[in-house]
Design an enzyme around this catalytic site. Structure first.
Site, PDB file in Angstrom:
ATOM      1  CD  GLU A 131       9.162  82.431  92.298  1.00  0.00           C
ATOM      2  OE1 GLU A 131       9.466  82.256  93.677  1.00  0.00           O
ATOM      3  OE2 GLU A 131       8.361  82.056  91.714  1.00  0.00           O
ATOM      4  CB  THR A 187       2.998  86.702  98.463  1.00  0.00           C
ATOM      5  OG1 THR A 187       2.163  86.038  97.592  1.00  0.00           O
ATOM      6  CG2 THR A 187       4.457  86.707  98.071  1.00  0.00           C
ATOM      7  CD  GLU A 201      -0.034  75.192  87.915  1.00  0.00           C
ATOM      8  OE1 GLU A 201       0.895  75.977  87.826  1.00  0.00           O
ATOM      9  OE2 GLU A 201      -0.694  75.533  89.137  1.00  0.00           O
TER      10      GLU A 201
END
EC number: 3.2.1.113
Length: 856
Positions: free
Chosen positions: A69, A414, A310
């Site tokens: 991340e 991304t 999700e």
């Protein structure tokens, strides 16, 4: 935190677990949204934001963060900001004071992440302490052994860009080494990678494979690394993986996870929202048709729930109801619009914006959806919402003159950060191409070694995309287009047959099979005896037939789902009550959705007799043998309801269907309930139960040994009958056998054969002989006829190990006790087959548990 109108600071709010690993006290949202400001032509705000970053952001914090991340959001955000800062500076109006300050921060952060790569494999640790690194006591990290494939494989763009910008090659080298290791560890026969890998040994920890969470951006970065860096090896690897994805995972319009070692076997029956990026990647690759198909399927799900859940099942029900405002679908919408020029995708974008404003907008931002079904909010607006969602939606509607730079000169990471393509010729790394691996020879013309040019491949022909989308319009919605209905009504009036309905389908009917073929529906025989139905609209004889096929598939899924959810019944019991069992042996049986309901009526007790013919599919030739008895019939050749009617007409008081698949057992296959034949079954008044082969063999063996065998059919095991146990034994038996029977009677009070809680908790699958639920398949799965139906081998199983193992152990303990007290007394030959069967069961259970352990 848009509901409480304040920022989320790590440590000041209750921990949310792994989600907080993206937070490092480094102004995440500010950095992540830097280049979005430039795309939106907010150049003055961008300049102010860069100054705030340089003034306020500290990267030297004692915080454990996710390497993945931090790389895509913070390092990528700094590099994207730097890329556009130098672009603006060259234009001469803004950022004239800028002197690579963001790049220096990026370099500082890059060096802070490098200790994570200190592993024998070169795969990085999943987490690192920004201040103390890895494995120091104060670092509070470095003990992890596993990381996800995407976590280790989504570094090359940012790290290579950092190397190319700064000239420090170490970053690109480390990222390349991690990618090389993942490539070497792919499953060679399927060319797929798993979700989770051990960073020290390279062993796959989770061996399922898909294009969603855990793997997604690994594939994305292989293709984009080729685009940015020009290294052929990345394209070779991507093409090899892509071929495997389209061969095993892609089941248009679905993308279903499979096992890397058994790629023909689906690993789950639901899809996660992260795979929505894949149509966009397919556009970049140049494979437009499946991109349109999958995107359209996702859009139909969104229209049903307002947002993409999700996770959702193969029949488009909500699996996980959250929606954290993910941008992947908007990303794919943008790329599809660029590829096709179809204004339909502008309408899709408009729907996304309207839903965001209507359902997610709150006074201090946009709140994530806690449940798409109820519309409840979560106090959360992740940084990717501004970094990606705003960017892609703006670019979707922006004209060329609305953007102050040429977007075609950049590639999106991304996280949608912009890296300039000119990096491919700047400060090239000395890393050599991997020449030790053999690449799969691909004979597909789709695998050209060039970047697709959208203006050549897709000449802005809206009808092209529309023709692919049209058959999928109602893949989620139950209703059919009115135009099709009108055409159908006219054809009915002209004498044509109405379309085949799922409730009428019989897999043994050649005419039905021919209709399926015309509708583009193909049959795949599965190992467990069922037949999987897969529909490809392009294989249908006409657009009307394709529409009929889609409706048929939807009906099949709904029919199977309805039977599974609404008509689920608990398991039943077949208890052998005659000598020498006296109720000790209780066999778990599957119920029927027709006939006498044993939970509402008194149990049925009677002697058993085999029907002739054994399959019970025609009028019985031995009605006198089954009159007043419980008939034994074999599965196969016809519907369960038909068998029931035939034995009922012969005078049977009940029926037991025994599986025709030799060796099947409720220990290793999920129990199911027998469904009707789609017709009215109220005429069936007798109870019907189903036994797998091993359980059925116990009754058949007992008949061979004792001739007269009496059983009790009930909803649960009954107390043993003391009168039956105390009956006088046949005179032909010797004293030893009498003594053995007495001992068996005395110990019967101590042996508890059945665990009622286990029985009640046993899950069932609805199995009509023509239909089985879509549990492991992307489409409806049907059982062609009983003759081809076998119990599932690869399903998650509901085990009755407790009962069987307890029985075996208790009998063994009792046998040992008898040996101690009376060495000359045996159980007798007549009981031996049961002991043998129980021993077999125990071996099977142990083997199954080992197999299950290996699979886990």
């Amino acid at each position: 935190m848009p509901l409480t109108c304040r920022g989320r600071v790590r440590g000041q709010e209750p921990s949310r677990g792994d989600v907080d690993d993206a937070l490092g006290k480094f102004s995440l949202t500010l950095i992540d949204s830097l280049d979005t400001l430039v795309v939106l032509n907010k150049t003055k705000e961008f300049e102010d934001a860069v100054r705030k970053v340089l003034r306020d952001v500290n990267l030297d914090n004692d915080v454990v963060v996710s390497v993945f991340e931090t790389n895509i959001r913070v390092l990528g955000g700094l590099l994207g900001g730097h890329s556009l800062a130098i672009m603006l500076k060259e234009k001469g109006e803004y950022m004239q004071w800028y002197n690579d300050e963001l790049l220096q921060m990026a370099k500082q952060l890059g060096y802070k992440l490098l200790p994570a790569f200190n592993t024998t494999s070169g795969l990085p640790y999943p987490r690192i302490n920004l201040k103390f690194g890895i494995r120091k006591p104060e670092a509070r990290t470095g003990t992890e052994t596993d990381t996800c494939t995407a976590c280790a494989g989504t570094l090359i763009l940012e790290f290579a860009a950092l190397s190319r910008f700064t000239g420090a090659t170490i970053f690109e080298e480390y990222a390349r080494k991690a990618l090389d290791f993942l490539w070497e560890k792919r499953q060679r026969s399927s060319n797929l990678v798993g979700v989770t890998i051990n960073i020290h040994t390279g062993d796959w920890v989770r061996k399922d494979s898909g294009v969603g969470a855990g793997i997604d951006s690994y594939y994305e970065y292989l293709l984009k690394a080729y685009v940015l860096l020009g290294d052929d090896s990345f394209l070779e690897r991507f093409n090899t993986h892509y071929d495997a994805i389209m061969r095993y995972i892609s089941q248009p319009p679905l993308l279903l996870d499979v096992h890397i070692h058994k790629p023909m076997l689906n690993a789950r029956t639901w899809m996660d929202a992260l795979l929505a990026f894949f149509p966009g990647l397919q556009v970049l690759k140049g494979d437009i048709r499946p991109a349109i198909e999958t995107h359209e399927m996702l859009y139909q799900v969104i229209k049903k729930h307002n947002f993409l859940p999700e996770a959702f099942t193969t029949d488009f029900r909500v699996h996980w109801a959250q929606h954290p405002l993910r941008p992947e679908f908007a990303e794919s919408t943008y790329f599809l619009y660029k590829a096709t020029g179809d204004p339909y995708y502008l309408e899709v974008g408009k729907t996304l914006i309207e839903n965001l404003n209507k359902y997610a907008r709150v006074p201090c931002g946009f709140a994530a959806m806690k449940d798409v079904r109820t519309g409840s909010h979560e106090d959360r607006m992740d940084s990717f919402f501004l970094a990606e969602m705003f960017k892609y939606l703006y670019l979707l509607f922006a004209d060329k003159e609305d953007i102050i730079f040429d977007i075609e000169d950049y590639i999106f990471t991304t996280e949608a950060h912009l890296l300039p393509l000119w990096l491919s010729t700047t400060n090239q790394s000395m890393s050599k191409k991997n020449t030790t691996s053999e690449y799969t020879e691909l004979d597909d013309s789709n695998f050209d070694w060039t970047c697709p040019n959208t203006q050549i491949l897709f000449p802005n022909d809206p009808l092209y995309a529309q023709s692919i989308r049209e058959p999928l319009k109602n893949v989620v919605d139950k209703s059919c287009p009115r135009g099709i209905i009108r055409v159908r009504e006219e054809s009915f009036r002209s004498g044509a047959k109405p379309p085949l309905r799922a409730r009428d389908f019989m897999a043994t009917n050649p005419e039905h099979l021919e209709i399926l073929k015309k509708m583009g529906v193909s049959l795949i025989h599965l190992k467990d005896g069922r037949v999987q139905l897969v529909q490809h609209a392009i294989q249908a004889a006409s657009s009307i037939d394709a529409e009929d096929g889609l409706r048929f598939m939807q009906e099949m899924i709904e029919l199977s789902s309805q039977q599974q959810k609404e008509q689920q019944l608990p398991p039943r019991a077949v208890q052998i009550v005659s000598h020498p069992f006296f109720g000790r042996v209780v066999l778990t049986a599957g119920p029927a959705q027709f006939g006498l309901d044993l939970s509402k009526h008194k149990e049925t007790r009677g002697f058993v007799a085999s029907s002739k013919p054994y399959n019970g599919c025609s009028e019985l030739t031995n009605p006198e043998a089954v009159m007043g008895k419980i008939a034994l019939i074999q599965r196969g050749q016809c519907m369960f309801a038909e068998k029931a009617r035939n034995i009922q007409n012969a005078g049977a008081i009940g029926g037991i269907v025994i599986d025709d698949n030799e060796g099947s057992s409720s220990d290793t296959a999920p129990l199911f309930q027998m469904a009707g034949d789609g017709k009215d079954t109220d005429d069936i008044k007798i109870p019907m139960l189903f036994l797998f082969s091993k359980e059925g063999s116990i009754i058949l063996d007992a008949i061979r040994e004792y001739e007269e065998v009496e059983v009790l059919l009930s909803d649960k095991a009954k107390d043993r009958d003391p009168e039956m146990e105390n009956e006088e034994q046949p005179s032909s038996e010797n004293d030893s056998q009498n003594q053995s029977a007495e001992q068996m009677t005395s110990i019967s009070q101590e042996i508890d054969l059945i665990d009622q809680e286990s029985l009640e908790e046993t899950s069932l699958n609805s199995h009509p002989e023509s239909l089985s639920p879509a549990d492991t398949d992307n489409a409806a799965s049907v059982s062609p006829s009983e003759q081809n139906s076998n119990p599932a081998e690869n399903h998650e199983t509901t085990s009755l190990d407790g009962e069987c193992t307890d029985l075996d152990n208790q009998l063994q303990e009792q046998s040992e006790t008898e040996e101690d007290s009376s060495p000359n007394v045996s159980w007798g030959k007549k009981v031996q087959p049961i002991d043998s069967i129980l021993a077999d069961w125990n071996e099977d259970i142990e083997a199954f548990e080992m197999m299950e352990k290996d699979e886990l």
